[in-house]
Design an enzyme around this catalytic site. Structure first.
Site, PDB file in Angstrom:
ATOM      1  N   ASP A 103      -8.686   1.359  -1.574  1.00  6.68           N
ATOM      2  CA  ASP A 103      -7.516   1.471  -2.444  1.00  6.68           C
ATOM      3  C   ASP A 103      -6.470   2.387  -1.824  1.00  6.68           C
ATOM      4  O   ASP A 103      -6.638   3.601  -1.801  1.00  6.68           O
ATOM      5  CB  ASP A 103      -7.970   2.013  -3.807  1.00  6.68           C
ATOM      6  CG  ASP A 103      -6.844   2.165  -4.802  1.00  6.68           C
ATOM      7  OD1 ASP A 103      -5.724   1.689  -4.523  1.00  6.68           O
ATOM      8  OD2 ASP A 103      -7.085   2.758  -5.874  1.00  6.68           O
ATOM      9  N   ASP A 283       0.061  -0.939  -2.356  1.00  3.74           N
ATOM     10  CA  ASP A 283      -1.171  -0.560  -3.047  1.00  3.74           C
ATOM     11  C   ASP A 283      -2.194  -1.688  -3.034  1.00  3.74           C
ATOM     12  O   ASP A 283      -2.092  -2.643  -3.804  1.00  3.74           O
ATOM     13  CB  ASP A 283      -0.834  -0.168  -4.491  1.00  3.74           C
ATOM     14  CG  ASP A 283      -2.053   0.273  -5.286  1.00  3.74           C
ATOM     15  OD1 ASP A 283      -3.131   0.429  -4.678  1.00  3.74           O
ATOM     16  OD2 ASP A 283      -1.920   0.469  -6.508  1.00  3.74           O
TER      17      ASP A 283
END
Length: 394
Positions: A103, A283
């Site tokens: 992430d 992201d």
């Protein structure tokens, strides 16, 4: 069921052999983490508005009442046959192999652990501190997402190995409490954050990320991401793989002052319509592409049958619609997101109405360039600068 902010597939990959590359008198490393497809044994439920709510709350945005209500009602779909694989990343944490979500929008490495009760941990691989691990007395961590999923626990210093490169000592956040949403997803055992260490949530003192711990061992202090639609992708650490993109890389400077891989796109295009600059964050931990309201309106204004559906918690489109491409301009480069990626998923199994992959950022003040965008690009996250490089995937 919402896992972090990534739902359709658990994006990650199978760690492969790291190749040590001599540089001068020192040995530097490069390695690739290849995603590995794993068949889904049974249909998987997806809370679409819950996924959207999680993405908003991850960055502190207000979750609209309609989105929150839809998330709590548990709107779900089953995984379509065309999407019947999940992509998992085995990572060695303290001697135990765990499947982690990579992430770039967070900076914590947290995992299911032996501190959880049997009802919370059944079906998961668990981190057990190695014999050389050190528990940080008085340290803790806690996270909560927009669908009210949460986790918290203790902090250890231990070793973590990805692709043959070892981070030691590395802060490992061991879950001792976890909500049912996380318990229900048996495929994912935690998260490996790749944002900047300044936003690590450990208290009373933040800890460094895996990337910051190992970047001195790498040939270059960077990693590159190739996410794919319905196919395995890769994370390259320490090098840029010229075989994975076409043309040349276009770089944008990163503003890391808030701890994110934040950049400014010079403009956007939707068919013949164009608009101004967009500031956003790259992201990998968010599925959707979250944009300012005016950009979202511009986009769906060109889609017949598109509507803001409060019961669904966001914009919906006919599943049969041929959606327009969405193009982001970065310098002289046009990063094109195919419309097919934006027609995201049916509201229910067999439904003719689909949830849109572009949604409002709910006044957040910046956009979130999640997987809907990233799956069309080869993206270099370079700590030198820092900067982001973009090119179309080969």
């Amino acid at each position: 069921m919402v896992v972090f902010s990534k739902i359709t597939v658990v994006l990650a990959g199978l760690a492969t052999v790291a190749s040590a590359v001599p540089t001068g008198t020192s040995r530097k490393s490069t390695f690739t983490v290849n995603q590995k497809a794993r068949p889904v044994a049974q249909a998987k439920a997806i809370n679409l508005p819950g996924m959207y709510a999680s993405a908003l709350s991850k960055y502190g945005a207000a979750v609209p009442a309609s989105v929150k209500a839809a998330a709590e009602s548990g709107t779900a779909v089953t995984t379509p046959e065309a999407n019947d694989v999940e992509y998992l990343t085995p990572v060695n944490v303290g001697g135990t192999t765990l499947n982690l979500d990579f992430d770039t929008g967070s900076a914590d490495l947290w995992v299911f652990s032996s501190e959880l009760s049997s009802s919370e941990s059944t079906g998961h691989s668990l981190y057990k501190p190695s014999s050389n691990a050190t528990k940080l007395a008085g340290y803790s961590w806690s996270i909560t997402y927009g669908d009210q999923s949460s986790a918290s626990g203790d902090v250890y210093k231990d070793f973590v190995v990805v692709g043959g490169v070892k981070a030691s000592p590395q802060a490992v956040e061991a879950a001792s409490q976890i909500s049912q949403q996380f318990v229900n997803d048996k495929n994912n055992d935690g998260l490996l954050g790749l944002a900047f260490s300044s936003i690590n949530t450990v208290k009373p003192k933040s800890q460094t990320t895996f990337f910051d711990t190992v970047k001195g061992q790498l040939d270059s202090p960077l990693f590159a991401v190739t996410l794919k639609h319905n196919a395995p992708g890769t994370y390259d650490f320490g090098f840029v793989d010229k075989n994975k993109y076409t043309g040349s890389l276009t770089y944008a400077q990163v503003d890391s002052s808030q701890g994110f891989w934040s950049f400014t796109a010079d403009g956007y295009k939707i068919g013949s319509k164009s608009g101004g600059s967009i500031q956003g964050i790259a992201d990998t931990g968010t599925t959707l592409l979250l944009l300012p309201d005016n950009v979202v309106s511009d986009y769906y204004g060109q889609v017949s049958g598109a509507q803001q559906d409060s019961s669904a918690g966001g914009y919906t489109v006919p599943c049969s619609a041929q959606l327009p491409d969405f193009t982001v301009t970065i310098g002289s480069y046009n990063a094109v997101v195919p419309g097919s990626l934006i027609n995201y998923a049916p509201l229910q199994s067999g439904s003719s109405t689909c949830f849109g992959g572009i949604q409002s950022n709910s006044g957040l003040g910046f956009s979130i360039f999640g997987d809907i965008f990233l799956k069309s690009q080869y993206v270099v996250f370079d700590a030198n600068g820092p900067r982001l490089g973009f090119a179309p995937q080969a």
